[in-house]
Design a protein around this motif. Structure first.
Motif, PDB file in Angstrom:
ATOM      1  N   MET A 140       0.827  -1.209   0.000  1.00 44.41           N
ATOM      2  CA  MET A 140       0.000   0.000   0.000  1.00 44.41           C
ATOM      3  C   MET A 140       0.861   1.258   0.000  1.00 44.41           C
ATOM      4  O   MET A 140       0.578   2.206  -0.738  1.00 44.41           O
ATOM      5  CB  MET A 140      -0.936  -0.004   1.213  1.00 44.41           C
ATOM      6  CG  MET A 140      -2.083  -0.977   1.083  1.00 44.41           C
ATOM      7  SD  MET A 140      -3.113  -1.070   2.557  1.00 44.41           S
ATOM      8  CE  MET A 140      -3.599   0.616   2.776  1.00 44.41           C
ATOM      9  N   VAL A 141       1.911   1.263   0.818  1.00 48.00           N
ATOM     10  CA  VAL A 141       2.807   2.427   0.859  1.00 48.00           C
ATOM     11  C   VAL A 141       3.453   2.629  -0.505  1.00 48.00           C
ATOM     12  O   VAL A 141       3.519   3.760  -1.007  1.00 48.00           O
ATOM     13  CB  VAL A 141       3.875   2.250   1.966  1.00 48.00           C
ATOM     14  CG1 VAL A 141       5.002   3.256   1.816  1.00 48.00           C
ATOM     15  CG2 VAL A 141       3.235   2.363   3.337  1.00 48.00           C
ATOM     16  N   HIS A 142       3.883   1.544  -1.127  1.00 47.93           N
ATOM     17  CA  HIS A 142       4.493   1.633  -2.463  1.00 47.93           C
ATOM     18  C   HIS A 142       3.486   2.193  -3.467  1.00 47.93           C
ATOM     19  O   HIS A 142       3.825   3.069  -4.268  1.00 47.93           O
ATOM     20  CB  HIS A 142       4.995   0.247  -2.896  1.00 47.93           C
ATOM     21  CG  HIS A 142       5.620   0.219  -4.245  1.00 47.93           C
ATOM     22  ND1 HIS A 142       6.840   0.803  -4.507  1.00 47.93           N
ATOM     23  CD2 HIS A 142       5.192  -0.306  -5.414  1.00 47.93           C
ATOM     24  CE1 HIS A 142       7.131   0.639  -5.772  1.00 47.93           C
ATOM     25  NE2 HIS A 142       6.144  -0.031  -6.352  1.00 47.93           N
ATOM     26  N   ASN A 143       2.254   1.685  -3.411  1.00 46.70           N
ATOM     27  CA  ASN A 143       1.224   2.165  -4.339  1.00 46.70           C
ATOM     28  C   ASN A 143       0.891   3.635  -4.102  1.00 46.70           C
ATOM     29  O   ASN A 143       0.704   4.394  -5.055  1.00 46.70           O
ATOM     30  CB  ASN A 143      -0.044   1.314  -4.219  1.00 46.70           C
ATOM     31  CG  ASN A 143       0.131  -0.054  -4.835  1.00 46.70           C
ATOM     32  OD1 ASN A 143       1.062  -0.295  -5.594  1.00 46.70           O
ATOM     33  ND2 ASN A 143      -0.749  -0.969  -4.477  1.00 46.70           N
ATOM     34  N   ILE A 144       0.837   4.040  -2.841  1.00 49.05           N
ATOM     35  CA  ILE A 144       0.553   5.445  -2.529  1.00 49.05           C
ATOM     36  C   ILE A 144       1.682   6.334  -3.035  1.00 49.05           C
ATOM     37  O   ILE A 144       1.429   7.406  -3.595  1.00 49.05           O
ATOM     38  CB  ILE A 144       0.325   5.619  -1.007  1.00 49.05           C
ATOM     39  CG1 ILE A 144      -1.022   4.998  -0.616  1.00 49.05           C
ATOM     40  CG2 ILE A 144       0.368   7.090  -0.608  1.00 49.05           C
ATOM     41  CD1 ILE A 144      -1.254   4.896   0.872  1.00 49.05           C
ATOM     42  N   GLU A 145       2.920   5.868  -2.863  1.00 49.75           N
ATOM     43  CA  GLU A 145       4.053   6.642  -3.378  1.00 49.75           C
ATOM     44  C   GLU A 145       3.957   6.789  -4.893  1.00 49.75           C
ATOM     45  O   GLU A 145       4.205   7.869  -5.435  1.00 49.75           O
ATOM     46  CB  GLU A 145       5.372   5.970  -2.993  1.00 49.75           C
ATOM     47  CG  GLU A 145       5.727   6.125  -1.525  1.00 49.75           C
ATOM     48  CD  GLU A 145       6.961   5.330  -1.130  1.00 49.75           C
ATOM     49  OE1 GLU A 145       7.470   4.521  -1.955  1.00 49.75           O
ATOM     50  OE2 GLU A 145       7.409   5.497   0.014  1.00 49.75           O
ATOM     51  N   ARG A 146       3.582   5.720  -5.575  1.00 46.98           N
ATOM     52  CA  ARG A 146       3.434   5.786  -7.036  1.00 46.98           C
ATOM     53  C   ARG A 146       2.308   6.741  -7.429  1.00 46.98           C
ATOM     54  O   ARG A 146       2.449   7.500  -8.392  1.00 46.98           O
ATOM     55  CB  ARG A 146       3.175   4.391  -7.604  1.00 46.98           C
ATOM     56  CG  ARG A 146       4.436   3.531  -7.573  1.00 46.98           C
ATOM     57  CD  ARG A 146       4.257   2.136  -8.095  1.00 46.98           C
ATOM     58  NE  ARG A 146       3.468   2.038  -9.290  1.00 46.98           N
ATOM     59  CZ  ARG A 146       2.791   0.951  -9.652  1.00 46.98           C
ATOM     60  NH1 ARG A 146       2.818  -0.111  -8.896  1.00 46.98           N
ATOM     61  NH2 ARG A 146       2.101   0.929 -10.765  1.00 46.98           N
ATOM     62  N   VAL A 147       1.209   6.703  -6.688  1.00 52.36           N
ATOM     63  CA  VAL A 147       0.095   7.613  -6.978  1.00 52.36           C
ATOM     64  C   VAL A 147       0.532   9.057  -6.753  1.00 52.36           C
ATOM     65  O   VAL A 147       0.202   9.942  -7.552  1.00 52.36           O
ATOM     66  CB  VAL A 147      -1.142   7.254  -6.115  1.00 52.36           C
ATOM     67  CG1 VAL A 147      -2.166   8.363  -6.127  1.00 52.36           C
ATOM     68  CG2 VAL A 147      -1.768   5.963  -6.595  1.00 52.36           C
TER      69      VAL A 147
END
Length: 199
Positions: A140-147
């Motif tokens: 989730m943290v990785h996805n939020i960073e990408r977003v």
């Protein structure tokens, strides 16, 4: 950090036991078994640097000894597992009439489950769930960073689009003004040309 000793007893009578170490476990266990009330209960006794955990249900006691650093969750999960396997293997009548150590063939199951709960990280379901939660959190943290990165790029595109829109508006305004000037000049020059030919 592991389970050291496990047993199934009826009151103070040990029906099956297993240990992977040597020591005075049987004497300590016998003293504890004599203190356990006949009603259903779960409790932990402390002796030296070891914890004796037990589940007493329907006159049968399932007990294990573990290092004090091993906690309570895994030993009680082990005891619950042993209880279910014991009751699935033997009838209550047999357990209620067996002689001391008369069901010691169950010690192989105790040994197998002790090994599993002492060494297998999947034995601690809560620890396993925490690990899975950590993995999900990382994703989730990785996805939020990408977003967020994508959001920054979108903001740049929005800024560039606004800038381009302003430039297009200014261009349209200048070209309209130029068109008006050209038409005015054409009208003025055309009328002069007409007047020139008139003479």
């Amino acid at each position: 950090m592991s389970l050291v000793y496990g047993l199934v007893a009826r009151g103070p009578i040990i029906l099956a036991e297993y240990t992977n170490s040597s020591g005075n476990f049987t004497q300590v266990t016998q003293a504890i078994l004599e203190k356990i009330p006949p009603n259903n209960s779960k409790l932990t006794y402390v002796y030296d640097r070891y914890l004796f955990h037990y589940i007493c249900e329907d006159g049968l006691t399932y007990m294990c000894m573990a290092d004090d650093s091993f906690g309570r969750r895994i030993p009680f999960a082990f005891l619950q597992d042993i209880k279910e396997r014991f009751l699935a293997t033997y009838s209550k009548d047999r357990a209620n009439t067996a002689l001391p150590y008369g069901m010691n063939e169950f010690s192989k199951v105790i040994a197998n489950r002790m090994e599993y709960f002492s060494t297998n990280p999947n034995a601690d379901r809560i620890k396993q769930v925490h690990g899975e939660i950590e993995q999900v959190k990382d994703v989730m943290v990785h996805n939020i960073e990408r977003v967020l990165e994508r959001g920054e790029r979108i903001e740049l595109l929005v800024d560039k689009t606004d800038n381009l829109n302003q430039q297009a508006f200014a261009f349209r305004k200048r070209s309209t003004a130029l068109k008006i000037n050209v038409v005015e000049e054409y009208k003025t020059n055309d009328s002069l040309d007409i007047c020139y030919y008139c003479k």
